[in-house]
Structure formats: structure tokens, C-alpha cells
Write an enzyme that holds these catalytic residues in place. Sequence first.
Site, PDB file in Angstrom:
ATOM      1  N   LYS A  40       0.833  -1.210   0.000  1.00 20.18           N
ATOM      2  CA  LYS A  40       0.000   0.000   0.000  1.00 20.18           C
ATOM      3  C   LYS A  40       0.867   1.259   0.000  1.00 20.18           C
ATOM      4  O   LYS A  40       0.564   2.229  -0.711  1.00 20.18           O
ATOM      5  CB  LYS A  40      -0.931  -0.006   1.221  1.00 20.18           C
ATOM      6  CG  LYS A  40      -2.025  -1.058   1.143  1.00 20.18           C
ATOM      7  CD  LYS A  40      -2.801  -1.175   2.439  1.00 20.18           C
ATOM      8  CE  LYS A  40      -3.836  -2.285   2.365  1.00 20.18           C
ATOM      9  NZ  LYS A  40      -4.598  -2.460   3.622  1.00 20.18           N
ATOM     10  N   GLN A  71      -4.670  -0.880   9.415  1.00 23.18           N
ATOM     11  CA  GLN A  71      -4.489  -2.223   8.872  1.00 23.18           C
ATOM     12  C   GLN A  71      -5.067  -3.271   9.817  1.00 23.18           C
ATOM     13  O   GLN A  71      -4.810  -3.247  11.027  1.00 23.18           O
ATOM     14  CB  GLN A  71      -2.999  -2.498   8.636  1.00 23.18           C
ATOM     15  CG  GLN A  71      -2.695  -3.849   8.036  1.00 23.18           C
ATOM     16  CD  GLN A  71      -3.269  -4.007   6.639  1.00 23.18           C
ATOM     17  OE1 GLN A  71      -3.262  -3.088   5.830  1.00 23.18           O
ATOM     18  NE2 GLN A  71      -3.781  -5.192   6.355  1.00 23.18           N
ATOM     19  N   ASP A 119     -10.800   2.853   3.608  1.00 22.37           N
ATOM     20  CA  ASP A 119     -11.218   1.462   3.426  1.00 22.37           C
ATOM     21  C   ASP A 119     -12.737   1.315   3.395  1.00 22.37           C
ATOM     22  O   ASP A 119     -13.252   0.213   3.185  1.00 22.37           O
ATOM     23  CB  ASP A 119     -10.643   0.583   4.542  1.00 22.37           C
ATOM     24  CG  ASP A 119      -9.346  -0.089   4.135  1.00 22.37           C
ATOM     25  OD1 ASP A 119      -9.077  -0.161   2.911  1.00 22.37           O
ATOM     26  OD2 ASP A 119      -8.603  -0.555   5.013  1.00 22.37           O
TER      27      ASP A 119
END
Length: 223
Positions: free
Chosen positions: A62, A106, A129
Site C-alpha cells: 500500500k 491495517q 477502506d
Amino acid sequence: MKSSNSGDSTEKSMGRVIDGKAIAARIRDSVARSTAELPSKPRLAIVQVGDNEASAIYVRHKLEAARDVGIETVFAHLDTSTTLDSLLGLIDGFNRSDAFNGVLVQLPLPEQVQLEPVIEALDPLKDVDGLHPLNVGRLTVRSSRAYLHPCTPWGIVHTLDTVFPKDGKTSGLRGKHVVVIGQSYIVGRPLSVMLQNEGATVTMCDRFTRDLAQVVRGCDVLV
């Protein structure tokens, strides 16, 4: 990800694997051009708690992808023993700072850190996200207001759009039978909603599904 061949019935059992690498490269090129036109570079904060090996790989990819398209990144790697309050304090700081446009935590998190309050602590406008309940809710009701989509499901639907292109405003996925294996709240569940929003008929499967082979055999698309 696989789709059925568009030929006659004798060929329909033949699967086609969709290679997303070329599609991803085109998206990255487009994002890089758009980013270059902005007056200042966007900045993304990525938070990892603990030393999960898979998470470390995902985070590295990422960070590299963001930098490749001109997005500045700040990586906060916290110790496994980090408390929920400490993590929430860090997230609050990123939320309040005008220097950051997006925040990503994460997953998975260590056992002592509850997931729900972490997701709900994210600013919905910075929740890249798309996990915050407000973003999930707007996705579910097909809100006309701006919201952030979960990244992986969005990428899957975009990839399928290249195989089943839209006819005007009508999705090429309309009427297709799509089987999704996996019901995670990160991919499977939001993906099923996105596909239904495209007019697809969606069957959700997981490790408890009986006779999975039979379920998969009759579908147009398997994810």
C-alpha cells in the site's frame, strides 16, 4: 476471479480467469495523472498495530502503491501491546489534522484492541477502506451523497465492468449470477452489496456452504 465464457452452452462450463494486473496499471496511471494536477499532494496515514507478517506485506504494498501515484504517506507502526485508548488517540489526531486526507488502520488488530470502536472512530470522510458504519450504510442504500467505497470490492466490480461493459446506463452485470466465496466485512459482504447494486443475482458462500461445487457450477461469475 473467474467469469464464464460467453459462447454456447457446450462452452459455458469453460472458465476464464481475469487478469487484473493490466487493469490495475491503467487505474494507477489515471490516478497519478489526477494527483499531479492537484495543487498539493494528498497525504495518507497508515496505522499498523503489531507484527502480523501478512499485514506487514499488505502495508508495504500500500505504501509503495500510494507513493507511485503521488500520494504522500505516513506510516505509524505501533507495538503489539498498544491499548485501545492509545490507538483511538492516534486516530483522533489524524482525523483532526488538515494535513491528512485519508486514514487506514491495517487489520487484523491484536486481541486486546476491539475492532468496532476503532472503525467507528475513523472520520467517515477519511475512511479510505470504507469500513465506517456511515459509509457502509450509504453503500447499502445506494446513497446519492458522497461516500467512500471499500477498496478491494470496488476493484473487483471495476474489473468485472471491463468484461461485462455497461450498455448506456445499464450495467453489464445485470441479471448475471455471481457467486462470492467468503463473507468478510472487508471484501465479501460489501462486494455482495455492490454487485446487487449493479443488478446481479448474488449467492454468498463460506466454509459452511453445502455442496459448494454444485453452487459454483451454475454461476456466470465466481469471486
